[in-house]
Design a protein around this motif. Structure first.
Motif, short mmCIF file in Angstrom:
data_model
loop_
_atom_site.label_atom_id
_atom_site.label_comp_id
_atom_site.label_asym_id
_atom_site.label_seq_id
_atom_site.Cartn_x
_atom_site.Cartn_y
_atom_site.Cartn_z
N ALA A 1 -4.45 6.98 4.18
CA ALA A 1 -3.51 7.83 3.45
C ALA A 1 -2.41 6.99 2.79
O ALA A 1 -1.99 7.27 1.66
N LYS A 2 -1.93 5.96 3.47
CA LYS A 2 -0.92 5.08 2.89
C LYS A 2 -1.44 4.34 1.67
O LYS A 2 -0.68 4.03 0.75
N ARG A 3 -2.73 4.06 1.65
CA ARG A 3 -3.32 3.36 0.51
C ARG A 3 -3.80 4.32 -0.57
O ARG A 3 -4.43 3.91 -1.55
N GLY A 4 -3.56 5.62 -0.37
CA GLY A 4 -3.98 6.61 -1.35
C GLY A 4 -5.46 6.86 -1.36
O GLY A 4 -6.01 7.31 -2.37
N MET A 5 -6.12 6.65 -0.25
CA MET A 5 -7.56 6.84 -0.14
C MET A 5 -7.84 8.16 0.57
O MET A 5 -6.95 8.80 1.13
N GLY A 6 -9.10 8.56 0.57
CA GLY A 6 -9.50 9.83 1.16
C GLY A 6 -9.65 9.74 2.67
O GLY A 6 -9.15 8.80 3.32
#
Length: 510
Positions: free
Chosen positions: A351-356
């Motif tokens: 989530a911190k890396r903007g991933m699913g």
């Protein structure tokens, strides 16, 4: 009985070594060595024949535990008429016949005379192994799995020899090996994996699958591995006969220099012996010498799940494992083998890396998912694989077509047995929705089958529900949470024990 080896294998270890020097500490999820003395007798079977066979092999078990680097040179005399008889009754009554065409009931008509003749041929060297009959079964991915159906006498002899060899190798096999071993099942492996993921620092999962393992297994390397512990030439000669017997398909017999037929009684044990030296002992040494973080391992046949705390450990292990397989003529499946981020912090980090959402992986029929409990804490969720459920439903539909014009009680009784058997394996915690979906789709297929019995559509949904409630069991969770069952099987497991840097091997060393 035994003969000392001149040169011991440097990879063989008597127990899982500590990762650091100094005083040893208990590692969580590690099975401790069982109590000595009369505890061995508790593992014998209840029937008189099997109990007698087990008691005769107790000396072999004790010797295998006490002298792990010596060879057994006199085992063949344990393959007597009584063991052959027990092996015969161990076989499935309705199994398909091999190339000899002899069924279980045919052989039973003159059982004692047949067993005496088989025993006599075995001990004078006149026994000849027949080729396996090739058959195919559908896999969940749409492909077909080749099976080899051995002749009945080959099954009897293989089962007897496997019983003897198990007495030796069960003292050697490591704790994280679960496939096709006495007293172990798929749910033991699933429990160990779940406990390892939830109770240790696991952030990455390597899902390792050996490509066409049973077809590419090297006969030469297998013979070398077996000879580490077995020095009886008659046992070794039998194993070579089974490997060289070949496979019959469409009336043609083909002999291969590699592989062992899937479906043969001896194949699971030979595969475990092969992977014990190729993979298990090597993993133990790698874990001791190379791993810098926690590490868990669960292996079921040629499918392995390895968990890591550090990504650097996972990538280095993957590279080393690939080279290790190539040394023995094997390779990892390029599509099925993969490294994913998985564990308690996977969702947060992604989530911190903007991933699913974190990726999932499959093991022993279940999809493993990073989930959350009602309290917001990490929860390992296990649901039935979609492709496996579709395959089971397709087989039920095919059988319903064959039973379409049979009486309703006969159809209902068969469906009750099929659904009950499905629930017996898949009814684990967090899988209730998938169980309900399975039952619903069974009802739908049954309704379609009944409506096609005539042009008059006399079956409506309310009536179908009443019929299903009468015959089909309702979904409910039958298995306990993994940590509960694991704690019963491993009563001396200590959740609060200090964990060394290289962590644990789920399942533990014996």
């Amino acid at each position: 009985m035994m003969h000392g080896q001149q040169k011991s294998d440097p990879c063989v270890v008597a127990m899982k070594p500590a990762n650091k020097s100094g005083p040893l500490e208990a590692e969580s999820v590690e099975r401790r060595r069982g109590a000595g003395g009369n505890m061995v007798g508790l593992h014998t079977d209840r029937t008189q024949g099997r109990a007698a066979v087990s008691q005769r092999l107790d000396r072999v078990r004790q010797a295998a535990r006490q002298r792990k680097k010596e060879r057994f040179t006199a085992l063949f005399h344990y393959v007597d008429t009584e063991l052959l008889r027990e092996s015969f009754f161990w076989l499935q009554r309705k199994a398909a016949p091999g190339v000899d065409g002899v069924t279980w009931r045919d052989y039973k008509c003159h059982l004692e005379a047949n067993l005496v003749d088989l025993h006599e041929r075995l001990h004078r060297g006149a026994y000849r192994a027949l080729p396996s009959q090739r058959q195919y079964i559908a896999k969940a991915d749409g492909t077909q799995r080749p099976l080899g159906i051995a002749a009945l006498e080959d099954k009897i002899v293989q089962r007897a020899v496997v019983e003897v060899l198990n007495a030796v190798y069960e003292a050697d096999f490591v704790g994280f090996s679960y496939g096709f071993r006495p007293g172990r099942c798929q749910h033991d492996a699933l429990d160990a994996l779940a406990v390892g993921i939830t109770r240790t620092k696991v952030n990455y999962i390597l899902d390792a699958d050996v490509e066409k393992f049973f077809d590419r297994l090297s006969h030469e390397w297998l013979a070398r591995f077996v000879e580490h512990r077995i020095g009886d030439p008659r046992i070794l000669r039998l194993i070579r006969k089974w490997l060289k017997a070949g496979v019959m398909e469409d009336g043609m017999v083909t002999q291969a220099e590699t592989g062992t037929p899937q479906g043969a009684v001896a194949s699971p044990l030979l595969a475990n012996v092969y992977l014990h030296y190729l993979f298990d002992l090597w993993v133990q040494q790698w874990r001791k010498r190379q791993a810098r973080g926690n590490m868990i391992v669960v292996r079921y046949a040629d499918d392995s799940i390895i968990g890591f705390e550090l990504r650097t450990d996972a990538e280095r292990f993957w590279s080393d494992l690939r080279m290790r397989m190539e040394q023995f003529g094997l390779s990892l499946h390029p599509q099925k083998t993969r490294l994913i981020e998985f564990g308690r912090f996977a969702a947060q980090w992604r989530a911190k890396r903007g991933m699913g959402k974190p990726e999932t992986f499959n093991f022993l029929g279940f999809t493993h998912i990073c989930g959350r409990s009602r309290g917001g804490t990490f929860l390992l969720q296990r649901t039935t694989r979609r492709d496996r459920m579709r395959l089971a439903l397709r087989r039920i539909g095919e059988q319903l077509r064959r039973l379409r014009h049979d009486p309703l009680p006969k159809q209902g009784a068969w469906l009750r047995q099929a659904v009950t058997g499905y629930f017996a394996y898949h009814a684990v915690p967090t899988n209730f929705r998938r169980l309900s979906a399975f039952r619903y789709h069974v009802i739908v297929r049954w309704l379609r089958s009944l409506r096609r019995r005539s042009q008059k559509d006399s079956f409506k949904w309310p009536r179908m529900l009443r019929l299903a409630d009468h015959w089909l069991p309702r979904p409910r969770i039958l298995h306990p949470w993994p940590i509960q069952r694991f704690a019963v099987i491993h009563p001396q497991w200590e959740p609060g024990a200090q964990i060394a840097p290289a962590g644990i091997c789920a399942g533990g060393a014996q």
